[in-house]
Design an enzyme around this catalytic site. Structure first.
Site, short mmCIF file in Angstrom:
data_model
loop_
_atom_site.label_atom_id
_atom_site.label_comp_id
_atom_site.label_asym_id
_atom_site.label_seq_id
_atom_site.Cartn_x
_atom_site.Cartn_y
_atom_site.Cartn_z
N CYS A 114 0.80 -1.12 0.10
CA CYS A 114 0.16 -0.04 -0.16
C CYS A 114 0.74 1.26 0.02
O CYS A 114 1.54 1.51 0.97
CB CYS A 114 -1.12 0.14 1.30
SG CYS A 114 -2.04 1.46 1.56
N CYS A 135 0.05 3.74 2.70
CA CYS A 135 0.25 3.19 3.92
C CYS A 135 1.97 3.68 4.19
O CYS A 135 2.43 4.28 5.18
CB CYS A 135 0.28 1.77 4.27
SG CYS A 135 -1.33 1.16 4.00
#
Length: 145
Positions: free
Chosen positions: A21, A24
């Site tokens: 991600c 993230c």
């Protein structure tokens, strides 16, 4: 620690992330900065949701992600007295406003009594009920129905 663990008298802030991600990865240093600045008030935890998924039921409690309602990455959850009181999910926020948004939730819940975030079980997040308390579309808590 979250649902069945020993009670702690601090907020628990959980960063559910995935190694693939990009958002993230972008938010990680901001999460760490908040963690360093709020060590006395909160416990900060990072959970790799993919590792948990692959090991779920083998090395830990089965179905934890489902029980706490994590379905997107990143998901940031604030727990108080073993009650999920707030969360920021995936693309529901502007990444550049992340620190301000999470800091605001933490400040709010340091002072408030724990109230459950979800109306009924998994799903139905408080974002769907925005504006119930302050009328201004802020992050509000919705009690159980």
């Amino acid at each position: 620690l979250l649902t069945r663990g020993r009670f702690v008298n601090k907020l628990v802030v959980v960063d559910w992330y995935a190694s693939w991600c990009r958002t993230c990865f972008f938010l990680e240093p901001r999460f760490q900065k908040l963690a360093r600045s709020l060590l006395d008030e909160c416990i900060f935890v990072k959970v790799d949701g993919l590792v948990l998924e692959y090991n779920d039921g083998k090395a830990g409690p089965g179905g934890l992600k489902k029980r706490v309602g994590v379905s997107k990455y990143p998901t940031f959850q604030v727990w108080k007295e073993r009650v999920l009181v707030a969360e920021i999910i995936g693309g529901d926020f502007e990444p550049r406003q992340f620190e301000k948004n999470l800091q605001g939730l933490i400040d709010m819940w340091l002072e408030r009594k724990a109230e459950p975030l979800r109306m009924v079980g998994v799903g139905a997040t408080k974002k769907a009920f925005d504006g119930n308390i302050d009328g201004g579309g802020g992050w509000n808590t919705v009690g159980e129905g």
